[in-house]
Each structure stands twice: as structure tokens, then as C-alpha cells.
Write a protein that holds these residues in place. Structure first.
Motif, mmCIF file in Angstrom:
data_model
loop_
_atom_site.group_PDB
_atom_site.id
_atom_site.type_symbol
_atom_site.label_atom_id
_atom_site.label_comp_id
_atom_site.label_asym_id
_atom_site.label_seq_id
_atom_site.Cartn_x
_atom_site.Cartn_y
_atom_site.Cartn_z
ATOM 1 N N VAL A 170 46.434 58.562 64.667
ATOM 2 C CA VAL A 170 45.354 58.585 65.662
ATOM 3 C C VAL A 170 45.545 57.497 66.717
ATOM 4 O O VAL A 170 44.966 57.576 67.797
ATOM 5 N N VAL A 209 37.045 62.698 74.357
ATOM 6 C CA VAL A 209 36.607 62.680 72.966
ATOM 7 C C VAL A 209 37.820 62.910 72.068
ATOM 8 O O VAL A 209 38.641 63.782 72.342
ATOM 9 N N SER A 263 40.259 60.733 71.624
ATOM 10 C CA SER A 263 41.477 60.053 72.078
ATOM 11 C C SER A 263 41.749 58.767 71.279
ATOM 12 O O SER A 263 42.791 58.149 71.442
ATOM 13 N N GLY A 264 40.788 58.351 70.423
ATOM 14 C CA GLY A 264 41.061 57.227 69.530
ATOM 15 C C GLY A 264 40.317 55.948 69.882
ATOM 16 O O GLY A 264 40.588 54.898 69.296
ATOM 17 N N LYS A 265 39.338 56.028 70.780
ATOM 18 C CA LYS A 265 38.631 54.825 71.211
ATOM 19 C C LYS A 265 37.852 54.182 70.052
ATOM 20 O O LYS A 265 37.977 52.989 69.797
ATOM 21 N N SER A 266 37.073 55.005 69.354
ATOM 22 C CA SER A 266 36.284 54.456 68.242
ATOM 23 C C SER A 266 37.196 53.933 67.149
ATOM 24 O O SER A 266 36.939 52.880 66.552
ATOM 25 N N TYR A 295 38.292 49.682 59.186
ATOM 26 C CA TYR A 295 39.465 50.283 58.542
ATOM 27 C C TYR A 295 40.572 49.236 58.619
ATOM 28 O O TYR A 295 40.574 48.402 59.521
HETATM 29 N N1 LIG Z 1 37.529 58.600 59.200
HETATM 30 C C1 LIG Z 1 38.431 59.401 59.769
HETATM 31 N N2 LIG Z 1 39.372 60.009 59.017
HETATM 32 C C2 LIG Z 1 40.291 60.808 59.572
HETATM 33 N N3 LIG Z 1 40.357 61.085 60.872
HETATM 34 C C3 LIG Z 1 39.464 60.514 61.689
HETATM 35 C C4 LIG Z 1 38.445 59.644 61.184
HETATM 36 N N4 LIG Z 1 37.693 59.228 62.224
HETATM 37 C C5 LIG Z 1 38.227 59.812 63.331
HETATM 38 N N5 LIG Z 1 39.272 60.571 63.003
HETATM 39 C C6 LIG Z 1 40.137 61.319 63.948
HETATM 40 O O1 LIG Z 1 40.753 60.397 64.786
HETATM 41 C C7 LIG Z 1 40.854 60.901 66.085
HETATM 42 C C8 LIG Z 1 40.283 59.906 67.041
HETATM 43 O O2 LIG Z 1 38.884 59.844 66.835
HETATM 44 P P1 LIG Z 1 37.973 58.750 67.513
HETATM 45 O O3 LIG Z 1 38.600 57.439 67.336
HETATM 46 O O4 LIG Z 1 36.600 58.929 67.000
HETATM 47 O O5 LIG Z 1 38.037 59.169 69.034
HETATM 48 P P2 LIG Z 1 37.054 58.845 70.229
HETATM 49 O O6 LIG Z 1 36.172 57.717 69.812
HETATM 50 O O7 LIG Z 1 37.964 58.504 71.342
HETATM 51 O O8 LIG Z 1 36.292 60.085 70.513
HETATM 52 C C9 LIG Z 1 40.159 62.244 66.096
HETATM 53 O O9 LIG Z 1 41.147 63.246 66.008
HETATM 54 C C10 LIG Z 1 39.318 62.206 64.850
HETATM 55 O O10 LIG Z 1 39.194 63.493 64.314
#
Ligand SMILES: Nc1ncnc2c1ncn2[C@@H]1O[C@H](COP(=O)(O)OP(=O)(O)O)[C@@H](O)[C@H]1O
Ligand SMILES: [Mg+2]
Length: 574
Positions: free
Chosen positions: A352, A372, A374-377, A387
Motif C-alpha cells: 500500500v 481515495v 492512495s495510501g494517505k491514511s 501499524y
Molecule cells: N487495515 C488494512 N488492511 C489491509 N489493507 C488496508 C487496511 N487499511 C487500508 N488498506 C488498503 O490500503 C490502501 C490504502 O488505503 P488508505 O491508506 O486508507 O488510503 P487513503 O487514506 O488514501 O484513502 C487501500 O487499498 C486500502 O484498501
């Protein structure tokens, strides 16, 4: 085998003195108890011979043995059962500690109900294992040993005859208890469906009414309730069949001994006193034989529970201080460096974050933007060890992330997540969640900072308004601003804000941003945002796409050189 399980070994060791002492009392109880029928022999023989003093002496002795057995039984139960309770308490505390250490991803994989049932039911089985199983096992072994020796010294051939039917009793109990436990499990499962049905009412009553689903919900509840009763009735039937069997067996065994033993007494091979002693001793074997069947099943049930608890307690992926932690780090400088960071969630195969490199200077406000997914969170979360990222990828100044004690990391950073969490309680408590002792002036300042005070004062109870599950519902924007106030009151060195201004209007957002900028001398801010109004204020904007950084720079620089950024900008102007 349970004795090799790390959890069991640990607690047997920790409670070794209590468990051993309790077992000693089990043995003592059995010794005293078995002395009673043996003394009956002398009493009966004294009656036969019309010996008053000998009879009185026997009666005195029996009284003493009975008293000693009673006292010893008290200590046996008290020590072993309280050890079971203490062990249960310790393991439950360990379990809770572990829940705090486990990463969020664990909770996404596990159902809450499953974890709850491990913390409650499985824990209960462990208590039985340490208290009851220890007691019964020692009890069965010592009673059998003493009783068989005692019987054999009275009359060996009759002992062998008398014990022959016992395996039957054991097998019957084992069979019965197996059915009992499986039916009991079914009862518990049915109980769970009732709970789920009730929870649905608490959580979705408005939707149920709005969609007029009452009939459907009612039907489900009635079915669940009926299933519960039906499985209980099965249990009643099983137990109704078992108890007469036990009485029948006991009577049969008594009849056989009365008959065969009676013949021996009439023929003069055995004294009347010995016959009474024999009967009296044999009675004590019936109960432990019944218990063998129970204990075998209790043991098996506990084994499953131990495995389920160990699965949580020894889960490898936990968030805890690393071996290289430098506990002298009590403050975080605001500089942040991210070096070649790639990240894949455990249990998933897709990367990710890919090769992320970022430099942030103390006091800067840096924005993360991107579509949405893209990995920001994810990036914000690995930076705070919500994590665990790979080692040597995240640095606060020169401190590698894993050398920073978690307590420092948590007290020096604040995180406003995408979904603001509101706790059940007053607004005042929600803002001061970090430290309930904070003076009201700080709470008020934080509310003003987050542009929330006007809203708070519009409620009748002001800062004492109860919000969350048991109180009023805040709007999305109010929740976000409350979360900002809660984050800012910590006076963090680094503030992470994940899309947390999305539900407030542009004017309010502008105010909050301006307030954030006043903290630049003491705080670094990393903010996930979309609005150009926010981005304009940022020292650096990082544009992410599919886990990679595709461009970075100031608003003006990006407008000039990046097409994707220009598209975002144009969209916003509409
Ligand atoms: N706990 C998790 N376990 C596995 N995959 C995750 C988890 N959280 C997010 N993802 C995946 O990681 C990718 C990035 O997500 P996220 O960081 O939330 O993006 P954003 O905040 O930019 O929308 C997405 O494809 C999401 O499905
Ligand atoms: Mg996100």
C-alpha cells in the motif's frame, strides 16, 4: 497435552505453593474420611460384643475424624477455588493488556463477539481448570488409592468383585457429560443469538421503524427465543435420564455387596464390623468415579479454551516498546524524515506504500493529497506505529521510530482520525480525554481554537452536555472540531490530521487553519486535505497515487508543473 502449554506452565509455576497446599488438603480430607468407615468396624464389633467403652471410644474417634475432614475440606476448597479465581483474574488482566497492545488490524480481522467470548467464557473454563480440575484429579487419585488399599485390607476378593462395575459407571458418565457439554454449548450459542437480536434493537431502532421491519425483527427474536428454550429442554431431558441411571447403579452396587457380603458374614468368613466398614468405604468410591467422566470432559473443554486464549495472548504482531527503545527520549523534535518506506498490511499481499521519501522540517505544515485508496491514511498510521512499519524508515529528527518509547510517541503526537471518535460523556470530558485533570481554562481555549465554543454554548448544558451513545448526537462537523480540540489540548509536537475538516464549511476551516498556523513555532503538522483553500497555506504538498509519491512542492509550484494537481485545482474552482 495441557501441561506443556506455556500459559498453563506459567500459572502452575506462579501458583505452585497454593496449588500444592490445596492438593495436600485434598489428600488429608480423603484420609480422614476413609478412617471413618474403618472405625465403624470397631464400633459394630463392640456392639456385637456388648462392649460399651469400646463403642464410646469408636464414636469419639469418628467424631474427631469427621471434624478433621470437615476442616481440611474447608481449606481444600477455599485454597483451590480462590487460586482458580486469582489465576482467572491474572489471565484476564494479561488478556486486556494484550488487547491494548494488539494493532488495529487485529480488530479488523476478529469479530468483537469472538473476543468477548474468549475474555468471558473461555476464561471461566480456565478457572475451572485450575480450581476444580486440580481438586478433582487429586481427589480421584488419592481416594482411589486409599480406598482400594483400605478395601483390600478388609477383604481382597470382595474388593475385586465390588470394583468390576465401576468402569461402566465411568463410561456412562463420560458419555453423558459429552452430550451434556455439547448441549450446553448449543444453549450458549442460542443465548448469543438472543443477544444479537436485542442489540439490533438498541442500535437500529430508528431504521427498523423507518423501514417498518418490526415484523421481521420480531419473527427473528421469537425464533431465537424458541431455539434457546428448545435446546434447554434437550438438556433437561439428558439430565433427567442420567440421574436415575446413577441412582440405579448405586442401588445395584449396594444390593450386590449386601448379598455377597451378607453370605460371607453368615458363613463366618467376614465379621459384621468388617462388612459395615467395607460398605462404608465403597460408598466413597462412587462419587469420584462419576467425576472421572466429568473431569475428562472438563479437561477437553478447557484445552480448547486454553488454545483460544493463547491465540490472543501470544499473537506475534503487537505494538509494544521495541528491544532497542531508548527510554531517555522523552521529547520529540518536530523534524520528520521518511526514508525508503514501503509497507504491506499483514495478511495482505498488495503493497500500500511504495518507496516513500519525505523530509519535514520542524514547524512546517505539510499536506497529503491523493485519491481515495492512495495510501494517505496508511502513511499517517505507520508513522505513529498504529501499524508497525519496517525498521529504519521513519525518523523523528535522528531518532529512529523504534527507539522512541511508545509513551513518548503517544504523548508528543496527536492524531485526528478520519472518523472522529466521540466517547460517551460530557463535552468537557471528551475534550480533556488526554488528561481529565486539565483546568477548565485549557478546555475552553481548545474549544475556541477548534471553533467549537459557539456550538457548545448553544447547548443548554454547555460544556457539561452529554454526548455520544447516551447523549445528544453531534453533527459531523461538530464531531470533527471536537476531535481537533481534543488533539490540540495535548500541546503535541507533531499533529496528524486525517481529512478531519471535510465536514466543516470553508469559512470555519479557514479559521481553524489560521489557528493551527499560529502554533508553527512549536508544532509540525501533517494534514490530509483536499480543499485548495487548505493547501494554499501549506509549506509542502505531497501528491500520492497508488501508494507512491508522484509530486511534491508548494501550491504554486505544483500548479505550474503538475497536471494531476492542476486537474484537482480546476475541479475545485467549479
Ligand atoms: N487495515 C488494512 N488492511 C489491509 N489493507 C488496508 C487496511 N487499511 C487500508 N488498506 C488498503 O490500503 C490502501 C490504502 O488505503 P488508505 O491508506 O486508507 O488510503 P487513503 O487514506 O488514501 O484513502 C487501500 O487499498 C486500502 O484498501
Ligand atoms: Mg484515508
Amino acid at each position: 497435552m495441557l501441561l506443556t502449554s506455556p500459559l498453563i506452565k506459567k500459572y502452575i509455576y506462579l501458583y505452585r505453593y497454593k496449588l500444592a497446599l490445596g492438593s495436600l488438603f485434598v489428600i488429608a480430607t480423603n484420609l480422614f474420611i476413609l478412617l471413618i468407615p474403618r472405625t465403624f468396624k470397631y464400633a459394630v464389633d463392640a456392639i456385637r460384643d456388648y462392649q460399651m467403652p469400646a463403642l464410646l471410644h469408636s464414636v469419639e474417634l469418628i467424631l474427631v475424624y469427621a471434624l478433621l475432614a470437615g476442616i481440611s475440606r474447608f481449606f481444600m476448597r477455599n485454597i483451590l477455588f480462590s487460586a482458580g479465581r486469582y489465576i482467572e483474574q491474572d489471565i484476564r488482566n494479561d488478556f486486556f493488556e494484550q488487547l491494548l497492545r494488539l494493532p488495529q488490524s487485529y480488530y479488523q480481522q476478529m469479530k468483537a463477539g469472538d473476543l468477548l467470548s474468549r475474555a468471558l467464557h473461555d476464561m471461566d473454563h480456565l478457572r475451572y481448570l485450575f480450581g476444580h480440575v486440580t481438586m478433582h484429579v487429586t481427589n480421584i487419585i488419592s481416594l482411589y488409592l486409599f480406598a482400594v488399599v483400605s478395601l483390600a485390607t478388609i477383604y481382597l476378593p470382595l474388593t475385586i468383585l465390588a470394583i468390576i462395575p465401576f468402569p461402566l459407571l465411568f463410561l456412562a458418565t463420560r458419555y453423558y457429560s459429552k452430550i451434556f457439554f455439547s448441549q450446553y454449548k448449543e444453549v450458549m450459542e442460542k443465548m448469543a443469538t438472543i443477544t444479537v437480536s436485542l442489540q439490533e434493537i438498541f442500535s437500529s431502532i430508528s431504521a427498523i421503524k423507518a423501514y417498518t421491519r418490526e415484523e421481521h425483527v420480531r419473527e427473528r427474536f421469537v425464533t431465537a427465543n424458541d431455539g434457546y428454550v428448545q435446546s434447554n429442554l434437550k438438556l433437561v431431558k439428558t439430565s433427567s435420564m442420567y440421574h436415575p441411571f446413577i441412582s440405579l447403579f448405586t442401588s445395584l452396587s449396594a444390593i450386590i455387596i449386601l448379598w455377597l457380603g451378607g453370605i460371607l458374614v453368615i458363613k463366618g468368613t467376614m465379621s459384621l464390623g468388617s462388612f459395615v466398614a467395607f460398605n462404608g468405604t465403597l460408598v466413597f468410591l462412587i462419587q469420584p468415579t462419576i467425576f472421572i467422566g466429568w473431569v475428562v470432559n472438563l479437561y477437553q473443554r478447557s484445552r480448547a479454551s486454553v488454545a483460544r486464549i493463547e491465540e490472543v495472548l501470544y499473537h506475534p504482531e503487537i505494538i509494544e516498546n521495541a528491544p532497542e527503545t531508548d527510554y531517555s527520549i522523552t521529547e520529540l523534535p518536530g523534524d520528520i524524515t521518511i526514508r525508503n518506506l514501503s509497507y504491506t498490511y499483514s495478511g495482505s499481499s498488495a503493497e500500500v506504500l511504495t518507496d516513500i521519501n519525505i523530509e519535514i522540517k520542524s514547524g512546517q505544515m505539510v499536506a497529503l493529497i491523493g485519491e481515495v485508496g492512495s495510501g494517505k491514511s496508511s502513511l499517517l498510521q505507520v508513522m505513529q506505529r498504529i501499524y508497525n512499519p519496517p525498521r529504519s524508515t521513519v525518523f523523528f529528527d535522528t531518532n529512529e521510530l523504534y527507539t522512541i518509547p511508545l509513551s513518548t510517541l503517544y504523548s508528543e503526537t496527536s492524531y485526528v482520525s478520519q472518523e472522529p471518535i466521540i466517547f460517551s460523556g460530557t463535552i468537557r470530558e471528551n475534550i480533556a480525554y488526554y488528561n481529565p485533570e486539565l483546568p477548565f481554562s485549557d478546555i475552553q481555549a481548545a474549544a475556541v481554537f477548534a471553533y467549537l465554543e459557539k456550538d457548545i454554548l448553544s447547548f443548554d448544558q454547555g460544556y457539561d452536555t452529554i454526548v455520544g451513545e447516551h447523549g445528544i448526537t453531534l453533527s459531523g462537523g461538530q464531531k470533527q472540531r471536537l476531535a481537533i480540540a481534543r488533539a490540540i489540548i495535548k500541546k503535541p509536537k507533531v499533529l496528524f490530521i486525517d481529512n478531519a475538516l471535510s465536514s466543516v464549511d470553508t469559512e470555519t476551516e479557514e479559521h481553524i487553519l489560521r489557528n493551527l498556523l499560529t502554533l508553527k513555532s512549536t508544532m509540525t503538522t501533517l494534514i490530509v486535505a483536499h480543499r485548495v483553500s487548505t493547501l494554499k497555506h501549506c509549506d509542502n504538498i505531497i501528491l500520492m497515487d497508488q501508494g507512491k509519491i508522484v509530486a511534491q512542492g508548494t501550491h504554486e509550484a505544483l500548479l505550474e508543473k503538475n497536471n494531476l494537481y492542476k486537474v484537482i485545482y480546476e475541479k475545485q474552482k467549479l
